[in-house]
Design a protein around this motif. Structure first.
Motif, PDB file in Angstrom:
ATOM      1  N   ILE A  45      26.729  25.967   1.414  1.00 52.79           N
ATOM      2  CA  ILE A  45      26.067  25.095   2.382  1.00 52.79           C
ATOM      3  C   ILE A  45      27.008  24.847   3.556  1.00 52.79           C
ATOM      4  N   GLY A  46      26.488  24.968   4.785  1.00 52.16           N
ATOM      5  CA  GLY A  46      27.328  24.720   5.954  1.00 52.16           C
ATOM      6  C   GLY A  46      26.511  24.575   7.216  1.00 52.16           C
ATOM      7  N   GLY A  47      27.162  24.147   8.281  1.00 53.16           N
ATOM      8  CA  GLY A  47      26.515  24.011   9.573  1.00 53.16           C
ATOM      9  C   GLY A  47      27.513  24.217  10.689  1.00 53.16           C
ATOM     10  N   ALA A  48      27.015  24.466  11.884  1.00 56.08           N
ATOM     11  CA  ALA A  48      27.901  24.666  13.028  1.00 56.08           C
ATOM     12  C   ALA A  48      27.265  24.122  14.295  1.00 56.08           C
ATOM     13  N   ILE A  49      28.112  23.612  15.183  1.00 51.02           N
ATOM     14  CA  ILE A  49      27.710  23.169  16.512  1.00 51.02           C
ATOM     15  C   ILE A  49      28.419  24.078  17.517  1.00 51.02           C
ATOM     16  N   VAL A  50      27.649  24.685  18.411  1.00 52.30           N
ATOM     17  CA  VAL A  50      28.212  25.546  19.445  1.00 52.30           C
ATOM     18  C   VAL A  50      27.971  24.892  20.799  1.00 52.30           C
ATOM     19  N   ASP A  51      29.054  24.591  21.499  1.00 54.96           N
ATOM     20  CA  ASP A  51      28.973  24.023  22.854  1.00 54.96           C
ATOM     21  C   ASP A  51      29.227  25.155  23.841  1.00 54.96           C
ATOM     22  N   TYR A  52      28.236  25.455  24.689  1.00 54.24           N
ATOM     23  CA  TYR A  52      28.381  26.553  25.646  1.00 54.24           C
ATOM     24  C   TYR A  52      29.091  26.133  26.925  1.00 54.24           C
ATOM     25  N   GLY A  53      29.401  24.855  27.057  1.00 54.72           N
ATOM     26  CA  GLY A  53      30.129  24.390  28.231  1.00 54.72           C
ATOM     27  C   GLY A  53      29.334  24.466  29.509  1.00 54.72           C
ATOM     28  N   THR A  54      28.006  24.500  29.410  1.00 56.25           N
ATOM     29  CA  THR A  54      27.153  24.690  30.587  1.00 56.25           C
ATOM     30  C   THR A  54      26.593  23.388  31.131  1.00 56.25           C
ATOM     31  N   HIS A  55      26.758  22.288  30.401  1.00 56.55           N
ATOM     32  CA  HIS A  55      26.212  21.016  30.874  1.00 56.55           C
ATOM     33  C   HIS A  55      27.317  20.122  31.417  1.00 56.55           C
ATOM     34  N   ASP A  56      27.051  19.501  32.547  1.00 59.83           N
ATOM     35  CA  ASP A  56      27.980  18.542  33.130  1.00 59.83           C
ATOM     36  C   ASP A  56      27.657  17.159  32.561  1.00 59.83           C
ATOM     37  N   TRP A  57      28.538  16.671  31.702  1.00 58.56           N
ATOM     38  CA  TRP A  57      28.298  15.409  31.009  1.00 58.56           C
ATOM     39  C   TRP A  57      28.699  14.191  31.837  1.00 58.56           C
ATOM     40  N   ALA A  58      29.058  14.399  33.115  1.00 63.50           N
ATOM     41  CA  ALA A  58      29.495  13.279  33.952  1.00 63.50           C
ATOM     42  C   ALA A  58      28.409  12.223  34.122  1.00 63.50           C
ATOM     43  N   ASN A  59      27.131  12.645  34.010  1.00 64.04           N
ATOM     44  CA  ASN A  59      26.029  11.702  34.167  1.00 64.04           C
ATOM     45  C   ASN A  59      25.618  11.030  32.857  1.00 64.04           C
ATOM     46  N   SER A  60      26.263  11.391  31.759  1.00 64.86           N
ATOM     47  CA  SER A  60      25.920  10.819  30.465  1.00 64.86           C
ATOM     48  C   SER A  60      26.441   9.389  30.358  1.00 64.86           C
ATOM     49  N   LYS A  61      25.562   8.464  29.952  1.00 63.38           N
ATOM     50  CA  LYS A  61      25.974   7.065  29.792  1.00 63.38           C
ATOM     51  C   LYS A  61      26.972   6.908  28.649  1.00 63.38           C
ATOM     52  N   ARG A  62      26.910   7.794  27.683  1.00 61.39           N
ATOM     53  CA  ARG A  62      27.826   7.719  26.530  1.00 61.39           C
ATOM     54  C   ARG A  62      29.136   8.452  26.807  1.00 61.39           C
ATOM     55  N   LEU A  63      29.069   9.559  27.521  1.00 70.90           N
ATOM     56  CA  LEU A  63      30.228  10.447  27.633  1.00 70.90           C
ATOM     57  C   LEU A  63      30.826  10.525  29.029  1.00 70.90           C
ATOM     58  N   GLY A  64      30.151   9.952  30.024  1.00 70.43           N
ATOM     59  CA  GLY A  64      30.545  10.167  31.416  1.00 70.43           C
ATOM     60  C   GLY A  64      31.959   9.783  31.762  1.00 70.43           C
ATOM     61  N   LEU A  65      32.521   8.780  31.105  1.00 73.50           N
ATOM     62  CA  LEU A  65      33.861   8.303  31.446  1.00 73.50           C
ATOM     63  C   LEU A  65      34.962   8.955  30.609  1.00 73.50           C
ATOM     64  N   LEU A  66      34.572   9.832  29.680  1.00 77.72           N
ATOM     65  CA  LEU A  66      35.569  10.472  28.830  1.00 77.72           C
ATOM     66  C   LEU A  66      36.307  11.576  29.581  1.00 77.72           C
ATOM     67  N   PRO A  67      37.523  11.908  29.152  1.00 77.21           N
ATOM     68  CA  PRO A  67      38.256  13.006  29.795  1.00 77.21           C
ATOM     69  C   PRO A  67      37.791  14.364  29.284  1.00 77.21           C
ATOM     70  N   GLN A  68      38.152  15.399  30.018  1.00 76.74           N
ATOM     71  CA  GLN A  68      37.991  16.771  29.548  1.00 76.74           C
ATOM     72  C   GLN A  68      39.388  17.250  29.157  1.00 76.74           C
ATOM     73  N   LEU A  69      39.601  17.491  27.866  1.00 77.37           N
ATOM     74  CA  LEU A  69      40.936  17.742  27.344  1.00 77.37           C
ATOM     75  C   LEU A  69      41.068  19.163  26.819  1.00 77.37           C
ATOM     76  N   ASN A  70      42.130  19.840  27.242  1.00 78.88           N
ATOM     77  CA  ASN A  70      42.447  21.183  26.737  1.00 78.88           C
ATOM     78  C   ASN A  70      41.268  22.135  26.843  1.00 78.88           C
ATOM     79  N   GLY A  71      40.539  22.060  27.961  1.00 78.78           N
ATOM     80  CA  GLY A  71      39.429  22.964  28.176  1.00 78.78           C
ATOM     81  C   GLY A  71      38.151  22.569  27.487  1.00 78.78           C
ATOM     82  N   MET A  72      38.149  21.449  26.755  1.00 75.89           N
ATOM     83  CA  MET A  72      36.945  20.994  26.068  1.00 75.89           C
ATOM     84  C   MET A  72      36.086  20.166  27.011  1.00 75.89           C
TER      85      MET A  72
END
Length: 421
Positions: free
Chosen positions: A225-252
């Protein structure tokens, strides 16, 4: 960094070669072809400064297997090579991938626009679990672009759907949906478990975050049993109310940073190293298994589509499917190893299934064995009738997941079942 090797002419490798040729993060001390299982909890450091740097994300190192593990990281590299994603996080199950994704982006007062035609536990998580934390879910007809556009507002944290709905066999036109979402700065999150990366290029059709149950095709025969999350890096999260103020670290991205640095650590739904080892091996035969399984699914669905005892066979490549044109546009070859049939009644479904000798009565999808299940009485068996109506589950429907058996043997077993009523 792309860890796959190029051939002598500098050309990128084929799909399977990208997976099989994916390098380890560090050479194995004994030269093992398959990365060993790192079946341990903690990792030792030479001095205090180094362990402090590791815990503060200043160096790339494993500290504790709930956070990262070499065997799990090896599977993540293979999925990254197969998908072309920027970041991959492997977790304990497909439901862990779904829940961790939404724990990272949703908050009280936000909403998710989604199809109601979802796998039972996915629907339950969105409708009941998240609602207890103040997250609204707005269910829409994903065939209706105007309805999707009208449901999205400034508090929408994501659009979510299954690539092919299970077991409805519906397909949203993701290219068109993506145009709406990008204009409104909303990420598109898709559960693509039904079609692996060799059959569907998620980035090409506007998917920002992909969720996969690796229990299915990846595991190589339902080994784990397993699962995976793949982030394609195509969305700009700057407008996200939850994530907008977070940094982008080490290319993430901000999403990947939140996921890695907080959600995965705090929720603790980590994949075990043994599971990662099994699934890394399963990845290597994924393409060849998928091609045979999906060809068998198409052949069986076509065969049953004209059978007098079958009211309807549903598979996106069939001429009778309203989603054939979208399927042909989005998928390479046949659209997966799942199809459904509708019989005359629930009683007929039970008689059919009970007469089978080769095909197994079991849940799961894309095992090496062909499986059959009656969704209304099992996956959705504890749901109230009104909820089943909203989800769109009928009691005369049977779901098939085709395996690796010879098609003539499967046809003979299906004929045996159809003769039972």
């Amino acid at each position: 960094m792309d860890t796959t090797k190029q051939d002598e002419d500098g050309c990128p490798p084929s799909f399977s070669a990208k997976i099989i040729g994916c390098d380890y993060a560090r050479p194995d001390v004994y030269g093992a072809i398959n990365l060993p299982v790192y079946r341990n909890a903690a990792f030792e450091f030479p001095d205090s400064e180094t362990i402090a740097a590791a815990f503060q994300n200043k160096i790339d190192a494993h500290t504790y297997s709930r956070i990262t593990n070499p065997s799990v990281a090896n599977l993540e590299r293979k999925i990254k090579a197969a998908s072309g994603g920027e970041q991959v996080v492997a977790l304990a199950s497909g439901m862990a991938a779904i829940s961790n994704t939404f724990f990272a982006i949703a908050c009280a007062g936000s909403n998710i626009v989604a199809s109601p035609h979802l796998f039972g536990n996915t629907y339950s998580f969105l409708k009941f679990t998240l609602s207890a934390f103040g997250v609204e879910v707005r269910f829409v007809d994903t065939d209706n672009l105007q309805e999707i556009a009208a449901a999205v507002d400034e508090n929408t944290c994501a659009f979510f759907a299954e690539l092919i709905t299970n077991p409805h066999m519906e397909i949203a036109d993701l290219s068109e949906v993506s145009k709406i979402l990008r204009s409104k700065h909303v990420p598109m999150i898709i559960d693509t478990t039904i079609i692996p990366w060799c059959g569907f290029d998620a980035r090409r059709f506007g998917v920002d975050v992909e969720i996969v149950s690796t229990t299915k095709y990846v595991s190589g025969g339902a080994t784990s049993i397993g699962g995976a999350i793949v982030d394609y890096g195509t969305h700009d999260w700057a407008n996200s109310k939850r994530l907008g103020l977070l940094p982008q670290l080490n290319g993430m991205s901000r999403f990947a940073f939140k996921l890695r640095s907080e959600i995965v650590r705090n929720v603790g739904a980590c994949m075990s190293p043994d599971t990662a080892y099994q699934q890394a091996l399963g990845m290597e035969s994924l393409e060849v298994r998928y091609k045979q399984m999906s060809q068998t699914a198409y052949d069986l669905a076509l065969y049953l589509s004209t059978h007098p005892k079958v009211r309807k066979a549903n598979y996106p490549k069939l001429p009778s499917s309203p989603y054939k044109a979208i399927s042909d546009k989005m998928f390479t070859g046949n659209p997966g190893a799942m199809f459904t049939v509708s019989l005359e009644s629930k009683e007929a479904c039970y008689k059919f299934m009970d007469a089978l000798k080769l095909i197994r009565r079991a849940t799961n999808l894309f095992d090496n064995k062909t499986l059959v299940i009656h969704p209304e009485s099992t996956i959705y068996g504890t749901f109230m009738p009104e909820t089943k109506r909203i989800i769109g589950i009928e009691d005369n429907l049977i779901r098939f997941s085709t395996g690796l058996e010879e098609i003539e043997d499967l046809k003979a077993d299906i004929d045996r079942g159809l003769e039972a009523f």
